[in-house]
Design a protein around this motif. Structure first.
Motif, short mmCIF file in Angstrom:
data_model
loop_
_atom_site.label_atom_id
_atom_site.label_comp_id
_atom_site.label_asym_id
_atom_site.label_seq_id
_atom_site.Cartn_x
_atom_site.Cartn_y
_atom_site.Cartn_z
N GLN A 235 17.62 -67.45 -26.42
CA GLN A 235 17.13 -67.57 -27.55
C GLN A 235 16.54 -68.89 -28.03
O GLN A 235 17.13 -70.09 -27.68
N ILE A 236 15.04 -69.19 -28.37
CA ILE A 236 14.42 -70.10 -28.46
C ILE A 236 14.36 -70.41 -29.98
O ILE A 236 13.74 -69.53 -30.57
N GLY A 237 14.58 -71.52 -30.49
CA GLY A 237 14.27 -71.93 -31.99
C GLY A 237 12.88 -72.03 -32.34
O GLY A 237 11.94 -71.81 -31.58
N ARG A 238 12.65 -72.54 -33.59
CA ARG A 238 11.40 -72.70 -34.04
C ARG A 238 10.98 -74.07 -33.77
O ARG A 238 11.81 -75.20 -33.75
N ARG A 239 9.66 -74.38 -33.64
CA ARG A 239 9.12 -75.74 -33.40
C ARG A 239 9.61 -76.47 -32.07
O ARG A 239 9.87 -77.56 -32.11
N VAL A 240 10.01 -75.51 -31.07
CA VAL A 240 10.30 -76.27 -29.78
C VAL A 240 9.11 -76.44 -29.14
O VAL A 240 8.52 -75.69 -28.77
N PHE A 241 9.21 -77.71 -28.50
CA PHE A 241 8.03 -78.13 -27.77
C PHE A 241 8.64 -78.57 -26.45
O PHE A 241 9.28 -79.37 -26.03
N ILE A 242 7.90 -77.97 -25.27
CA ILE A 242 8.17 -77.86 -23.96
C ILE A 242 6.86 -78.67 -23.52
O ILE A 242 5.80 -78.19 -23.20
N ASP A 243 7.13 -80.12 -23.28
CA ASP A 243 6.16 -80.89 -22.63
C ASP A 243 5.59 -80.71 -21.07
O ASP A 243 6.77 -80.86 -20.29
N HIS A 244 4.69 -80.50 -20.91
CA HIS A 244 4.29 -80.39 -19.30
C HIS A 244 5.03 -79.19 -18.92
O HIS A 244 4.24 -78.30 -18.60
#
Length: 285
Positions: free
Chosen positions: A111-120
């Motif tokens: 489960q991945i929430g909203r506005r999650v940022f995975i950098d690189h």
């Protein structure tokens, strides 16, 4: 009911209440919007989240075309919907395509929430039962892994606004509280309270404070983490310096050179010889 049994029940309830009180506060991910408009609104949120957390992002078009972390999140949302609909093989195949394309492996059951940022993002692994809250910031090489073979909740749960540094590993069914920070290269095997900072192997809490800013804003100052080893070495050096000063003062008071004092210590003659000298030195002073 006997008094012994009643006492055991009361103690068990007290222990359960204590465990509940120590459980970190973890805000669950927001419900995903439905319909085409909801998906479009969520995609725009993701683009804004990337631009907010990465000063290298020059335009929305650049973010859409050249950010694999964003692509991985979008592909995961499609795969996750397939997973929930019972299309497990299709979901895994789409997840595999996303892994090949982005270098980021997210199990479709996560489960991945909203506005999650995975950098690189290269080398990130997120397990089947992992939960990532809203506004989290995750860097390259992070592993949200499991430590059990049972088909239960066996992967970590991240709260809202958690920052996880590069190459950090969070293993097992743990709870990482809202606003917590995990330092780069750390291995976390215990729950982390909200607002805490964890570094090292195994991960240890080195600070416990609430975020000064808004919880939803990514914590880009995650590199400025305390170093517990450096603090210990600094304290030891200070202690050694103070002890050296005390020994030097003692040598001056007894009118002994360092060599003479060392020789007396070796011969175990210090006590018999020093006591009279120390008394005389005090009288003279």
């Amino acid at each position: 009911m006997t008094d012994k049994r009643a006492k055991a029940i009361i103690q068990a309830k007290a222990k359960a209440a204590a465990r509940k009180a120590q459980t970190p506060k973890v805000t669950p991910p927001s419900i995903q919007p439905v319909g085409a408009r909801g998906l479009l609104r969520e995609a725009l949120e993701d683009i804004r989240a990337v631009r907010r957390a990465d000063p290298a992002a020059r335009s929305q078009l650049e973010v859409v075309l050249a950010y694999p972390g964003l692509h991985a999140v979008w592909l995961h949302r499609i795969a996750h919907q397939m997973w929930n609909d019972g299309q497990w093989l299709r979901a895994r195949l789409l997840s595999h395509v996303g892994r090949h394309y982005t270098g980021i492996e997210i199990h479709p059951g996560a489960q991945i929430g909203r506005r999650v940022f995975i950098d690189h993002g290269m080398g990130i692994v997120i397990g089947e039962t992992a939960v990532v809250g809203d506004d989290c910031l995750i860097y390259a090489g992070v592993v949200l892994g499991g430590t059990s073979l049972a088909r239960t909740k066996r992967h970590p749960t991240l709260g809202k606004g958690v920052t996880v540094g590069s190459n950090a590993c969070i293993l097992g069914d743990l709870r990482i509280g809202d606003g917590a920070r995990v330092g780069s290269g750390s291995v976390v095997i215990k729950d982390v309270a909200e607002g805490a900072t964890v570094v090292g192997i195994p991960g240890r809490v080195v600070s416990q404070q609430k975020r000064c800013g808004t919880l939803g804003v990514p914590d880009l100052d995650h590199a400025a983490l305390p170093d517990p080893i450096q603090r210990i070495v600094k304290d030891l050096l200070g202690q050694i310096e103070r002890l050296c000063g005390r020994v030097e003062s003692l040598e001056k008071l007894l009118d002994l050179s360092p060599e003479e004092l060392d020789e007396m210590l070796k011969r175990h003659e210090l006590q018999d010889d020093v006591d009279p000298k120390l008394v005389a030195a005090k009288k003279d002073s």
